[in-house]
Design a protein around this motif. Sequence first.
Motif, mmCIF file in Angstrom:
data_model
loop_
_atom_site.group_PDB
_atom_site.id
_atom_site.type_symbol
_atom_site.label_atom_id
_atom_site.label_comp_id
_atom_site.label_asym_id
_atom_site.label_seq_id
_atom_site.Cartn_x
_atom_site.Cartn_y
_atom_site.Cartn_z
ATOM 1 N N UNK A 52 11.422 24.166 19.029
ATOM 2 C CA UNK A 52 11.968 25.443 19.494
ATOM 3 C C UNK A 52 13.488 25.503 19.327
ATOM 4 N N UNK A 53 14.172 24.400 19.614
ATOM 5 C CA UNK A 53 15.630 24.392 19.490
ATOM 6 C C UNK A 53 16.087 24.499 18.037
ATOM 7 N N UNK A 54 15.214 24.171 17.087
ATOM 8 C CA UNK A 54 15.569 24.271 15.666
ATOM 9 C C UNK A 54 15.363 25.678 15.100
ATOM 10 N N UNK A 55 14.713 26.551 15.844
ATOM 11 C CA UNK A 55 14.581 27.930 15.396
ATOM 12 C C UNK A 55 15.941 28.602 15.527
ATOM 13 N N UNK A 56 16.347 29.349 14.512
ATOM 14 C CA UNK A 56 17.705 29.894 14.478
ATOM 15 C C UNK A 56 18.048 30.730 15.702
ATOM 16 N N UNK A 57 17.095 31.452 16.253
ATOM 17 C CA UNK A 57 17.374 32.346 17.367
ATOM 18 C C UNK A 57 17.334 31.664 18.725
ATOM 19 N N UNK A 58 16.877 30.429 18.810
ATOM 20 C CA UNK A 58 16.896 29.690 20.069
ATOM 21 C C UNK A 58 17.948 28.587 20.069
ATOM 22 N N UNK A 59 18.797 28.536 19.068
ATOM 23 C CA UNK A 59 19.858 27.544 19.034
ATOM 24 C C UNK A 59 20.968 27.941 20.000
ATOM 25 N N UNK A 60 21.723 26.944 20.482
ATOM 26 C CA UNK A 60 22.829 27.278 21.402
ATOM 27 C C UNK A 60 23.791 28.267 20.745
ATOM 28 N N UNK A 61 24.243 29.226 21.500
ATOM 29 C CA UNK A 61 25.199 30.247 21.055
ATOM 30 C C UNK A 61 24.669 31.156 19.959
ATOM 31 N N UNK A 62 23.359 31.210 19.786
ATOM 32 C CA UNK A 62 22.777 32.125 18.793
ATOM 33 C C UNK A 62 22.830 33.552 19.333
ATOM 34 N N UNK A 90 -6.129 28.885 19.034
ATOM 35 C CA UNK A 90 -5.893 30.166 18.360
ATOM 36 C C UNK A 90 -4.579 30.760 18.852
ATOM 37 N N UNK A 91 -4.353 30.725 20.162
ATOM 38 C CA UNK A 91 -3.110 31.278 20.715
ATOM 39 C C UNK A 91 -1.881 30.531 20.211
ATOM 40 N N UNK A 92 -1.965 29.196 20.095
ATOM 41 C CA UNK A 92 -0.842 28.427 19.541
ATOM 42 C C UNK A 92 -0.580 28.816 18.094
ATOM 43 N N UNK A 93 -1.649 28.964 17.324
ATOM 44 C CA UNK A 93 -1.500 29.350 15.916
ATOM 45 C C UNK A 93 -0.865 30.739 15.813
ATOM 46 N N UNK A 94 -1.287 31.659 16.663
ATOM 47 C CA UNK A 94 -0.719 33.004 16.641
ATOM 48 C C UNK A 94 0.749 32.987 17.063
ATOM 49 N N UNK A 95 1.075 32.220 18.099
ATOM 50 C CA UNK A 95 2.467 32.098 18.528
ATOM 51 C C UNK A 95 3.309 31.465 17.429
ATOM 52 N N UNK A 96 2.785 30.418 16.812
ATOM 53 C CA UNK A 96 3.506 29.748 15.724
ATOM 54 C C UNK A 96 3.811 30.743 14.601
ATOM 55 N N UNK A 97 2.841 31.584 14.261
ATOM 56 C CA UNK A 97 3.066 32.581 13.212
ATOM 57 C C UNK A 97 4.213 33.519 13.592
ATOM 58 N N UNK A 98 4.218 34.013 14.825
ATOM 59 C CA UNK A 98 5.284 34.910 15.270
ATOM 60 C C UNK A 98 6.636 34.203 15.210
ATOM 61 N N UNK A 99 6.697 32.977 15.720
ATOM 62 C CA UNK A 99 7.953 32.224 15.717
ATOM 63 C C UNK A 99 8.484 32.028 14.303
#
Length: 192
Positions: free
Chosen positions: A106-116, A151-160
């Motif tokens: 999660x921290x490696x996603x551009x929008x969840x990085x510090x100061x994003x 299924x919910x994890x896969x769907x969330x992963x797709x959105x992320x």
Amino acid sequence: MKSIPQYAFYKTKYGDELLIDVVALPYIKKFISEQPAHRLTYYDITLITCGEGLFRIGACTYPVAAGDVIFSHPGEIRHWDHITDGFALIFEEEFLLSFFNDPAFLQNLSYFQPNAISKLSLEAEAYERIFNSVKEIKHEIDTYRVKDRHILRAQLYEVLMLLNRNTAGKITGCLLSYFLWCAWDVDILLIK
């Protein structure tokens, strides 16, 4: 001075523990109408479907309208100046980490990085695809008595990952303009 309320994830809303949900913004309105400033103990991705308003996270204020997406991670101070219509995709970090082997995912996603930047305006086609994916998550949660977490994890992963794809280049490309907006906003608060 009032303390800032902190809202925890309602893990047993559907009976058995489930660490993901999709919540309509009008439902949220009743919790934050008296004190719009609040913190969450979970991740939140809010999709604005109609209306306009202001959303403050930390010291920055973002004008929001249909087609915008707002991101926040646990502990950030959030404030709705005007609540618009839309949906919040909320989840606990544990929901993903209990399955994925990357504790920094999660921290490696551009929008969840510090100061994003906490707001993203999407092109209509990209917004529609992500919005439909979030509706599928809501349908999965609401339709099946036994919630299939895989299924919910896969769907969330797709959105992320779709959001991460759509933020590539945009977060840094608009960083200066948001920095100037935030600096201007802080100046106004200091002057008052």
